[in-house]
Design an enzyme around this catalytic site. Structure first.
Site, mmCIF file in Angstrom:
data_model
loop_
_atom_site.group_PDB
_atom_site.id
_atom_site.type_symbol
_atom_site.label_atom_id
_atom_site.label_comp_id
_atom_site.label_asym_id
_atom_site.label_seq_id
_atom_site.Cartn_x
_atom_site.Cartn_y
_atom_site.Cartn_z
ATOM 1 N N SER A 83 -1.605 0.190 1.631
ATOM 2 C CA SER A 83 -1.301 -1.222 1.431
ATOM 3 C C SER A 83 -0.269 -1.375 0.310
ATOM 4 C CB SER A 83 -2.590 -1.997 1.158
ATOM 5 O OG SER A 83 -2.366 -3.384 1.270
ATOM 6 N N ASP A 105 -2.573 -6.189 12.401
ATOM 7 C CA ASP A 105 -2.878 -6.250 10.973
ATOM 8 C C ASP A 105 -2.678 -7.679 10.452
ATOM 9 O OD1 ASP A 105 -2.954 -6.034 8.176
ATOM 10 O OD2 ASP A 105 -1.971 -4.076 8.172
ATOM 11 N N HIS A 156 -6.434 -4.248 9.041
ATOM 12 C CA HIS A 156 -5.832 -3.781 7.793
ATOM 13 C C HIS A 156 -6.726 -2.713 7.176
ATOM 14 C CE1 HIS A 156 -3.112 -4.079 4.406
ATOM 15 N NE2 HIS A 156 -4.154 -4.133 3.581
#
Length: 401
Positions: free
Chosen positions: A199, A328, A357
């Site tokens: 991320s 996502d 995610h």
């Protein structure tokens, strides 16, 4: 008078098992057609793509997301809950790295069962994550099983350490990562080095690789990023959509605000207005109230322009494997730089149809597969091949264009 049967009348006389079977069949057909697919692989023909095709067999398999939990937000939340509950805490060897401005970061090492000269993988957690984050533990354990040494880079104020200065971290600043890399290499000369960012950790790593360009090639054998919000503008728009996306957004924003409150409680002379920061309800508002002022950006647009990564892929020279899900909630599919990856011989973009995610849950009973989910299997196969002598990966690097 003509008698008309309503749908409810029909359902009342049809056996329930038959109705259930019909609905189940329709649902399963939808699942097979919409969710179960081979991953899309975007990478220009060349030695790196051929290396992946020859040595990473998972790329030729369909991704089968958990049948009863393949919606994007459900994957995101359930994956985190399962891994948090089922994976035990890891006993790291902690090292505190003092930085030139007086700040500090925690480096958590796992080297159990590894040779002194085993390759090292640096792991960069997400926005508010640290070394005990569920997804980090998954990757750390996978690396350890391969015999790789791991060091988790905990950003300032995270991982149980306090802030020493008012400065924290952001996606567009790589100074702390540069210091960590220099430190790790100084302690381990002539040891192969790799990195994985998840991320926002992937944003920081990607921006570092793009800024260093060919110089990064001398430091890293390979890298991997997972669930990166490539286009920060579109990612912010997506995570601000009501209702569920916005809930995730606000949860992360609360974590950022607590980090700053920790500095104030320690008596550090802070140059920010805590009351203004507490009003932040989204990550974008937090960035406007804190990040842009702290790091000297003109505004949020300026910060996100420098942080975004989708337009910098041509600068990355280190072989980089990227994993994203098409659904996502932090990054819509049209924001993933597929075309740029298709034109790059150093970057391979792997996109699954589902996964959320940092989710990527597989199997009917994912609770029994927390350490063998898609994300960790791809990580393991990739780095196992990178550091396996017979694959000739380092010869590939020496002869690459």
């Amino acid at each position: 008078m003509e008698w008309m049967l309503t749908p409810l009348d029909i359902l009342s006389v049809v056996p329930r098992w038959y109705v259930g079977a019909c609905f189940g069949t329709v649902f399963f057909i939808y699942y097979l057609r919409d969710a179960v697919k081979l991953p899309t692989i975007a990478c220009a023909p060349g030695k790196f793509r051929q290396f992946l095709e020859d040595n990473v067999p998972i790329l030729k398999e369909k991704f089968w997301p958990t049948l009863w939990c393949f919606e994007s937000r459900a994957q995101t939340v359930l994956a985190s809950l399962l891994r948090s509950q089922l994976l035990p805490e890891i006993l790291y060897r902690r090292e505190i790295l003092r930085l030139s401005d007086g700040g500090q970061v925690a480096l958590d090492w796992l080297e159990d069962g590894c040779a002194p000269k085993s390759p090292i993988v640096i792991i960069l957690p997400g926005l508010t994550g640290a070394s005990q984050a569920d997804y980090v533990k998954t990757l750390v354990r996978a690396a350890n099983k391969l015999g790789l040494r791991v060091v988790v880079f905990n950003n300032r104020g995270l991982g149980g350490i306090s802030l020493k200065t008012p400065r924290t971290y952001c996606a567009a600043n790589c100074e702390d990562l540069s210091a960590v890399i220099h430190h790790v290499q100084t302690l381990n000369p002539n040891v192969p080095l790799a990195a994985t960012g998840i991320s926002m950790g992937g944003l920081i790593l990607g921006n570092y690789l793009a800024a260093e360009e060919l110089a990064a090639r001398k430091k890293f054998a390979a890298a991997m990023v997972i669930s990166v919000p490539w286009n920060v503008f579109k990612g912010s728009e997506s995570i601000e959509k009501p209702f569920l996306n916005l809930m995730l957004n606000r949860h992360l924003c609360e974590g950022l605000c607590k980090l700053i409150e920790g500095a104030e409680e320690l008596g550090i002379d802070v140059p920010w207005d805590m009351n203004e920061i507490r009003k932040s309800r989204t990550i974008r508002e937090f960035d406007a109230n804190f990040t842009v002022k702290q790091f000297g950006f003109k505004d949020v647009f300026d910060y996100y322009s420098q942080a975004t990564l989708h337009n910098k892929l041509h600068k990355i020279a280190v072989p980089l494997l990227c994993l994203n899900a098409a659904d996502d909630p932090f990054q819509p599919l049209d924001a993933i730089p597929v075309e740029a990856a298709n034109n790059s011989k150093n970057i391979a973009m792997v996109i699954t149809a589902r996964g959320g995610h940092i989710g990527f849950l597989e199997g009917i009973m994912p609770a029994y597969q927390t350490e063998t989910q898609y994300m960790s299997r791809l990580f393991s196969q990739y780095f196992s091949a990178v550091f396996r002598e017979e694959t000739g990966f380092f010869n590939l690097l020496d002869k690459a264009d």
